[in-house]
Design a protein around this motif. Structure first.
Motif, PDB file in Angstrom:
ATOM      1  N   ASP A 119       0.917  -1.259   0.048  1.00 37.78           N
ATOM      2  CA  ASP A 119      -0.034   0.043   0.080  1.00 37.78           C
ATOM      3  C   ASP A 119       0.762   1.174   0.028  1.00 37.78           C
ATOM      4  N   ASP A 120       0.359   2.428   0.135  1.00 38.13           N
ATOM      5  CA  ASP A 120       0.914   3.532   0.101  1.00 38.13           C
ATOM      6  C   ASP A 120       1.851   3.768   1.199  1.00 38.13           C
TER       7      ASP A 120
ATOM      8  N   MET B  14      -8.404  -0.564   3.916  1.00 40.01           N
ATOM      9  CA  MET B  14      -7.738  -0.990   2.480  1.00 40.01           C
ATOM     10  C   MET B  14      -8.765  -0.376   1.586  1.00 40.01           C
ATOM     11  N   VAL B  15     -10.128  -0.432   1.859  1.00 39.85           N
ATOM     12  CA  VAL B  15     -10.926   0.431   0.730  1.00 39.85           C
ATOM     13  C   VAL B  15     -10.525   1.965   0.594  1.00 39.85           C
TER      14      VAL B  15
ATOM     15  N   VAL C  64      -0.020  -6.035   1.467  1.00 35.59           N
ATOM     16  CA  VAL C  64      -1.349  -6.090   1.156  1.00 35.59           C
ATOM     17  C   VAL C  64      -2.116  -7.328   1.574  1.00 35.59           C
ATOM     18  N   ALA C  65      -1.357  -8.399   1.002  1.00 36.26           N
ATOM     19  CA  ALA C  65      -1.756  -9.878   1.423  1.00 36.26           C
ATOM     20  C   ALA C  65      -1.834  -9.990   3.061  1.00 36.26           C
ATOM     21  N   ALA C  66      -0.903  -9.500   3.929  1.00 39.03           N
ATOM     22  CA  ALA C  66      -0.910  -9.771   5.032  1.00 39.03           C
ATOM     23  C   ALA C  66      -1.939  -8.673   5.768  1.00 39.03           C
ATOM     24  N   ARG C  67      -1.864  -7.763   5.226  1.00 41.94           N
ATOM     25  CA  ARG C  67      -3.246  -6.932   5.962  1.00 41.94           C
ATOM     26  C   ARG C  67      -4.460  -7.483   5.553  1.00 41.94           C
ATOM     27  N   LEU C  68      -4.712  -8.256   4.550  1.00 41.63           N
ATOM     28  CA  LEU C  68      -5.936  -8.667   4.212  1.00 41.63           C
ATOM     29  C   LEU C  68      -6.395  -9.724   5.106  1.00 41.63           C
ATOM     30  N   ILE C  69      -5.502 -10.635   5.535  1.00 41.47           N
ATOM     31  CA  ILE C  69      -5.603 -11.751   6.194  1.00 41.47           C
ATOM     32  C   ILE C  69      -5.998 -11.319   7.498  1.00 41.47           C
ATOM     33  N   TYR C  70      -5.168 -10.374   8.216  1.00 43.21           N
ATOM     34  CA  TYR C  70      -5.528  -9.728   9.401  1.00 43.21           C
ATOM     35  C   TYR C  70      -6.713  -9.116   9.554  1.00 43.21           C
ATOM     36  N   GLY C  71      -7.028  -8.132   8.294  1.00 44.45           N
ATOM     37  CA  GLY C  71      -8.091  -7.356   8.368  1.00 44.45           C
ATOM     38  C   GLY C  71      -9.725  -8.301   8.010  1.00 44.45           C
ATOM     39  N   PHE C  72      -9.584  -9.428   7.724  1.00 46.68           N
ATOM     40  CA  PHE C  72     -10.536 -10.507   7.301  1.00 46.68           C
ATOM     41  C   PHE C  72     -10.902 -10.938   8.887  1.00 46.68           C
TER      42      PHE C  72
ATOM     43  N   TRP D 106      -4.457  -2.444  -7.819  1.00 47.10           N
ATOM     44  CA  TRP D 106      -4.430  -3.757  -7.066  1.00 47.10           C
ATOM     45  C   TRP D 106      -4.959  -3.462  -5.874  1.00 47.10           C
ATOM     46  N   LEU D 107      -4.950  -2.292  -5.228  1.00 52.83           N
ATOM     47  CA  LEU D 107      -5.430  -2.006  -3.885  1.00 52.83           C
ATOM     48  C   LEU D 107      -6.772  -2.022  -3.835  1.00 52.83           C
ATOM     49  N   GLY D 108      -7.439  -1.215  -4.809  1.00 49.76           N
ATOM     50  CA  GLY D 108      -8.971  -1.107  -4.851  1.00 49.76           C
ATOM     51  C   GLY D 108      -9.678  -2.563  -5.240  1.00 49.76           C
ATOM     52  N   LEU D 109      -9.156  -3.190  -6.392  1.00 49.09           N
ATOM     53  CA  LEU D 109      -9.331  -4.697  -6.564  1.00 49.09           C
ATOM     54  C   LEU D 109      -9.355  -5.628  -5.593  1.00 49.09           C
ATOM     55  N   THR D 110      -8.278  -5.624  -4.801  1.00 51.29           N
ATOM     56  CA  THR D 110      -8.075  -6.472  -3.635  1.00 51.29           C
ATOM     57  C   THR D 110      -9.225  -6.443  -2.487  1.00 51.29           C
ATOM     58  N   SER D 111      -9.333  -5.083  -2.092  1.00 53.51           N
ATOM     59  CA  SER D 111     -10.315  -4.910  -1.015  1.00 53.51           C
ATOM     60  C   SER D 111     -11.877  -5.018  -1.564  1.00 53.51           C
ATOM     61  N   PHE D 112     -12.203  -4.820  -2.819  1.00 50.96           N
ATOM     62  CA  PHE D 112     -13.361  -5.183  -3.155  1.00 50.96           C
ATOM     63  C   PHE D 112     -13.668  -6.452  -3.217  1.00 50.96           C
TER      64      PHE D 112
END
Length: 346
Positions: free
Chosen positions: A121-122, A291-292, A127-135, A303-309
């Motif tokens: 991210d910026d 992430m959104v 992003v993959a790590a933040r996605l797992i923890y965020g989920f 890739w940031l918007g597509l991943t969060s969506f």
């Protein structure tokens, strides 16, 4: 297990779309519970000087590996890496970054690569790590909020519907006034005074989330309180408390269970919306809403918007399909192919 329960389970499993969605959601959530073993900036195992260490579970100072500082070792530091390699080895998780780890040596945000599967991210965080923890935190927040809401809403609905009269009338007027409170404005005002946390947000949303269950449970109790088995229990001298929570409430819970996946998705969406608006979890927390926001603020990094969506859409679709299957399983008028009709379950 009663024949009716077996029929409901068979009906649920016969709905292939809902059953597969339930299994997929549980699998994703189960994987996220072990996020520290999947995405972490600490190795899973370290063999050093004949000793087997577990940094993922315990912190070790740099001096433990022959370094100069008594602070926690940075396993991405080349100096520490060389110290460990000289006397042993390391086993890293599949993603060698935590949700808060800053990835050095790449521009921010960086596109997907072998090192960062979904890019960064910026703030140069994986992003993959933040996605797992965020989920994980989103689902845990939704589950806790839904559970507490059910306890309060079902208890209030059973009491209100069972006794009726002035209690029912007064509580209905209270709920009408309380439901008119501007929840978002209240959150904005409180967020300017107190730094929101997981439990703080849970408490605020809990003030309003329980009311939806009251109406459903109250209607079921009003219908059930005049049935023959309730009158028979009263004639036998059974206390009102036992009648309410042992005989009446189980029937009311049937309607409540069918709403669980939909209410869980609403709770997750509420947290995501608050994080997106900046009134959610503290800055830096792993959050789908954050992430959104990253996707909105970095349109040049699609890739940031597509991943969060994709993450949010997948989660909500799985919950909605699961909710539809549970609703059909508890509906005696619906029988899917492969499930025994009402009255024929053996």
């Amino acid at each position: 297990m009663t024949p009716q329960t077996r029929r409901r389970i068979a009906n649920f499993r016969a709905n292939r779309r809902g059953y597969v969605s339930f299994i997929a959601f549980c699998a994703l959530f189960g994987v996220s519970l072990f996020a520290e073993f999947i995405a972490n900036d600490r190795p899973l195992l370290v063999k050093f000087d004949g000793d087997l260490l577990v940094p993922v579970l315990k912190s070790y100072p740099e001096t433990r590996f022959g370094g100069d500082f008594p602070t926690e070792a940075d396993y991405h530091d080349e100096y520490v890496v060389e110290l460990i390699k000289a006397k042993g080895w390391m086993v890293w998780p599949p993603i060698p970054y935590s949700y808060r780890t800053v990835v050095h040596g790449r521009p921010a945000p960086a596109p997907p690569s072998r090192a960062n599967w979904l890019g960064t991210d910026d703030q140069s965080r994986d992003v993959a790590a933040r996605l797992i923890y965020g989920f994980r935190i989103s689902v845990l927040f939704g589950l806790v909020l839904t559970l507490f809401s059910i306890v309060i809403g079902v208890s209030a609905g059973v009491t209100q519907g069972f006794f009726g009269g002035w209690l029912d009338l007064g509580f209905q007027r209270f709920m009408e006034i309380w439901a008119a409170m501007p929840t978002l404005y209240l959150l904005i005002i409180l967020a300017s005074v107190v730094q929101p946390t997981f439990w703080w947000l849970l408490g605020i949303l809990l003030l309003f989330s329980w009311m939806g269950y009251v109406a459903v449970v109250r209607a079921e109790v009003l219908r059930a309180r005049n049935l023959d088995f309730v009158r028979a229990a009263r004639a036998l001298g059974v206390s009102d408390f036992v009648i309410m929570f042992r005989h009446v409430m189980p029937n009311a819970l049937v309607a409540t269970i069918t709403f669980l996946p939909f209410n869980l998705s609403a709770a997750i969406t509420s947290l995501t919306a608050l994080d997106f608006l900046g009134f959610g979890l503290p800055p830096g927390s792993a959050s789908l809403g954050e992430m959104v926001t990253q996707g909105r603020n970095n349109l040049h990094a699609p890739w940031l918007g597509l991943t969060s969506f994709a993450a949010l859409a997948t989660m909500l679709v799985l919950l909605i399909f699961t909710g539809e299957a549970i609703r059909d399983a508890f509906d005696p008028r619906v029988t899917h192919e492969g499930a025994a009709p009402e009255g024929e379950a053996a």
